[in-house]
Design a protein around this motif. Structure first.
Motif, PDB file in Angstrom:
ATOM      1  N   SER A  78     -46.140  43.164  50.956  1.00  0.00           N
ATOM      2  CA  SER A  78     -47.025  43.548  52.056  1.00  0.00           C
ATOM      3  C   SER A  78     -46.265  43.570  53.380  1.00  0.00           C
ATOM      4  CB  SER A  78     -48.207  42.571  52.145  1.00  0.00           C
ATOM      5  OG  SER A  78     -48.980  42.606  50.958  1.00  0.00           O
ATOM      6  N   ALA A  79     -45.399  42.572  53.588  1.00  0.00           N
ATOM      7  CA  ALA A  79     -44.582  42.550  54.808  1.00  0.00           C
ATOM      8  C   ALA A  79     -43.659  43.760  54.853  1.00  0.00           C
ATOM      9  CB  ALA A  79     -43.777  41.254  54.872  1.00  0.00           C
ATOM     10  N   ALA A  80     -43.042  44.071  53.714  1.00  0.00           N
ATOM     11  CA  ALA A  80     -42.102  45.195  53.664  1.00  0.00           C
ATOM     12  C   ALA A  80     -42.804  46.513  53.956  1.00  0.00           C
ATOM     13  CB  ALA A  80     -41.432  45.245  52.291  1.00  0.00           C
ATOM     14  N   MET A  81     -43.977  46.737  53.367  1.00  0.00           N
ATOM     15  CA  MET A  81     -44.692  47.988  53.597  1.00  0.00           C
ATOM     16  C   MET A  81     -45.220  48.066  55.026  1.00  0.00           C
ATOM     17  SD  MET A  81     -44.456  49.963  51.041  1.00  0.00           S
ATOM     18  CE  MET A  81     -45.712  51.177  51.439  1.00  0.00           C
ATOM     19  N   GLY A  82     -45.674  46.935  55.550  1.00  0.00           N
ATOM     20  CA  GLY A  82     -46.109  46.916  56.945  1.00  0.00           C
ATOM     21  C   GLY A  82     -44.961  47.247  57.884  1.00  0.00           C
ATOM     22  N   LEU A  83     -43.787  46.666  57.618  1.00  0.00           N
ATOM     23  CA  LEU A  83     -42.603  46.968  58.423  1.00  0.00           C
ATOM     24  C   LEU A  83     -42.222  48.434  58.316  1.00  0.00           C
ATOM     25  CD1 LEU A  83     -40.465  43.809  57.610  1.00  0.00           C
ATOM     26  CD2 LEU A  83     -41.082  44.558  59.917  1.00  0.00           C
ATOM     27  N   ASN A  84     -42.312  48.973  57.097  1.00  0.00           N
ATOM     28  CA  ASN A  84     -41.978  50.380  56.901  1.00  0.00           C
ATOM     29  C   ASN A  84     -42.851  51.281  57.770  1.00  0.00           C
ATOM     30  OD1 ASN A  84     -42.802  53.020  55.192  1.00  0.00           O
ATOM     31  ND2 ASN A  84     -40.629  52.566  54.923  1.00  0.00           N
ATOM     32  N   ARG A  85     -44.156  51.032  57.742  1.00  0.00           N
ATOM     33  CA  ARG A  85     -45.074  51.859  58.521  1.00  0.00           C
ATOM     34  C   ARG A  85     -44.877  51.654  60.021  1.00  0.00           C
ATOM     35  NH1 ARG A  85     -45.042  53.895  53.973  1.00  0.00           N
ATOM     36  NH2 ARG A  85     -46.937  54.162  52.744  1.00  0.00           N
ATOM     37  N   LEU A  86     -44.527  50.441  60.419  1.00  0.00           N
ATOM     38  CA  LEU A  86     -44.316  50.149  61.838  1.00  0.00           C
ATOM     39  C   LEU A  86     -43.010  50.759  62.342  1.00  0.00           C
ATOM     40  CD1 LEU A  86     -45.323  48.562  64.353  1.00  0.00           C
ATOM     41  CD2 LEU A  86     -43.929  46.645  63.533  1.00  0.00           C
ATOM     42  N   ILE A  87     -41.926  50.520  61.623  1.00  0.00           N
ATOM     43  CA  ILE A  87     -40.604  50.977  62.053  1.00  0.00           C
ATOM     44  C   ILE A  87     -40.502  52.501  62.019  1.00  0.00           C
ATOM     45  CG2 ILE A  87     -38.149  50.957  61.421  1.00  0.00           C
ATOM     46  CD1 ILE A  87     -38.627  48.040  60.428  1.00  0.00           C
ATOM     47  N   ASP A  88     -41.152  53.113  61.026  1.00  0.00           N
ATOM     48  CA  ASP A  88     -41.035  54.568  60.839  1.00  0.00           C
ATOM     49  C   ASP A  88     -42.205  55.338  61.442  1.00  0.00           C
ATOM     50  OD1 ASP A  88     -38.680  54.210  59.529  1.00  0.00           O
ATOM     51  OD2 ASP A  88     -39.442  54.626  57.529  1.00  0.00           O
ATOM     52  N   ARG A  89     -42.984  54.716  62.307  1.00  0.00           N
ATOM     53  CA  ARG A  89     -44.191  55.377  62.801  1.00  0.00           C
ATOM     54  C   ARG A  89     -43.891  56.698  63.523  1.00  0.00           C
ATOM     55  NH1 ARG A  89     -42.985  51.059  65.975  1.00  0.00           N
ATOM     56  NH2 ARG A  89     -43.072  51.283  68.258  1.00  0.00           N
ATOM     57  N   ALA A  90     -42.820  56.746  64.298  1.00  0.00           N
ATOM     58  CA  ALA A  90     -42.485  57.989  65.006  1.00  0.00           C
ATOM     59  C   ALA A  90     -42.019  59.064  64.021  1.00  0.00           C
ATOM     60  CB  ALA A  90     -41.411  57.722  66.052  1.00  0.00           C
ATOM     61  N   ILE A  91     -41.227  58.659  63.037  1.00  0.00           N
ATOM     62  CA  ILE A  91     -40.770  59.595  62.007  1.00  0.00           C
ATOM     63  C   ILE A  91     -41.952  60.123  61.213  1.00  0.00           C
ATOM     64  CG2 ILE A  91     -39.430  59.783  59.870  1.00  0.00           C
ATOM     65  CD1 ILE A  91     -37.512  57.684  61.050  1.00  0.00           C
ATOM     66  N   ASP A  92     -42.863  59.226  60.836  1.00  0.00           N
ATOM     67  CA  ASP A  92     -44.038  59.626  60.064  1.00  0.00           C
ATOM     68  C   ASP A  92     -44.908  60.613  60.846  1.00  0.00           C
ATOM     69  OD1 ASP A  92     -43.281  58.031  57.960  1.00  0.00           O
ATOM     70  OD2 ASP A  92     -44.616  56.377  58.464  1.00  0.00           O
ATOM     71  N   ALA A  93     -45.014  60.395  62.149  1.00  0.00           N
ATOM     72  CA  ALA A  93     -45.870  61.258  62.966  1.00  0.00           C
ATOM     73  C   ALA A  93     -45.362  62.689  63.010  1.00  0.00           C
ATOM     74  CB  ALA A  93     -45.961  60.695  64.383  1.00  0.00           C
ATOM     75  N   ARG A  94     -44.038  62.879  62.883  1.00  0.00           N
ATOM     76  CA  ARG A  94     -43.465  64.225  62.966  1.00  0.00           C
ATOM     77  C   ARG A  94     -43.393  64.927  61.617  1.00  0.00           C
ATOM     78  NH1 ARG A  94     -39.898  61.339  66.543  1.00  0.00           N
ATOM     79  NH2 ARG A  94     -38.366  61.155  64.851  1.00  0.00           N
ATOM     80  N   ASN A  95     -43.559  64.161  60.539  1.00  0.00           N
ATOM     81  CA  ASN A  95     -43.471  64.723  59.193  1.00  0.00           C
ATOM     82  C   ASN A  95     -44.867  65.099  58.716  1.00  0.00           C
ATOM     83  OD1 ASN A  95     -43.138  65.270  56.472  1.00  0.00           O
ATOM     84  ND2 ASN A  95     -41.774  63.551  56.081  1.00  0.00           N
TER      85      ASN A  95
END
Length: 291
Positions: A57-74
């Motif tokens: 859960s920590a890893a997936m939360g970090l993934n979504r937090l750290i990559d939020r800008a990348i995710d927004a553009r994809n």
């Protein structure tokens, strides 16, 4: 409140815990039988489960937090919780802290060695999210992080490792890295444009699928070799052979010119493989040995 919880569970893809959790149980059960000549206690299995849920859960939360800008553009990931405004950054940070707290609590309830290794686990869980920014070997970083689950399950119960534990660790690492390459094929073009690193972006989808197959030779060899290295019998061997069949079928589903079945190969097949291997390991060590 229920709606918010559903959003969090969707954010971390809670149902995909089937990837790693069964292998953690394999590590715990096989380690206990080999090293201690007993099965893990229910308490040990319970705390291993809590540790895995907290870590993932920590890893997936970090993934979504750290990559939020990348995710927004994809376009494929723009609908995720943070870019879509369904969750705020502060909420996700609190979620990550609580998840790490569960991991820490479980470690302290297991054994001192696991506690001493916590800094390594936490570093790996944070660091691998950044690797796609500078190396196409990011899939291996992910693999060796996820594979801490079975190794951690083994160490949590026994307090020591063995060559079989490390073989399981490496096998799960390359299994994870291989299917992550397949999954990353969906974003090959976007990764190139965004200057992100992955094997599909670096070598192309066709070559990436070939590399994924080569990576999966390692778990194929490793799962079979565990049969010879441990007290496992033909019950486990049957499960290992079925798992290898699932692994081969996974690669038949995905073609360079047709990635439409990536999600079936990635989610359904990998979840099935880990559950099958765990179920046959459990059957072998509990039923056939008649504990």
């Amino acid at each position: 409140m229920i709606r918010k919880m559903r959003i969090f569970l969707e954010m971390i893809k809670f149902e995909h815990s089937l990837f790693a959790l069964p292998f953690a149980f394999v590590g715990a059960i096989l380690g206990a039988v080999m090293m201690l000549d007993r099965l893990p206690t229910w308490s040990e299995i319970g705390w291993v489960t809590v540790a895995m849920v907290g870590a993932r859960s920590a890893a997936m939360g970090l993934n979504r937090l750290i990559d939020r800008a990348i995710d927004a553009r994809n376009p494929r990931t723009a609908g995720r919780a943070i870019p879509a405004g369904l969750l705020g950054i502060r909420e996700v940070v609190v979620f990550i802290i609580v998840s790490f707290a569960l991991l820490f609590l479980a470690a302290f309830r297991l054994n001192p060695l696991v506690v001493k290794l916590l800094p390594i686990a936490v570093f790996a869980l944070v660091f691998y999210h950044y690797t796609k920014r500078f190396t196409w070997l990011c899939h291996l970083f992910l693999g060796f992080t996820i594979a801490l689950g079975p190794l951690g399950g083994w160490l949590a119960v026994t307090g020591e490792a063995s060559p079989a534990a490390y073989l399981l660790y490496v096998s799960v690492a390359f299994w994870t890295a291989g299917f992550d390459i397949v999954y990353a094929c969906q974003d090959a073009e976007y990764d190139r444009e965004a200057k992100l690193h992955s094997i599909p972006a670096r070598f192309g989808v066709r070559n990436a699928l070939l590399i994924a197959r080569l990576f999966h030779i390692v778990p194929a060899f490793g799962f079979l070799t565990l049969f010879w290295m441990t007290d496992l019998s033909f019950g486990y061997l049957a499960g290992a052979l079925i798992s290898l069949g699932i692994l081969a079928y996974q690669h038949m589903l995905v073609k360079p010119e047709d990635l439409s079945r990536v999600n079936i190969a990635f989610f359904s097949m990998n979840g099935t493989l880990s559950v099958v291997l765990f179920a046959f390991t459990l059957f072998d060590l509990v039923v056939l040995r008649k504990w």
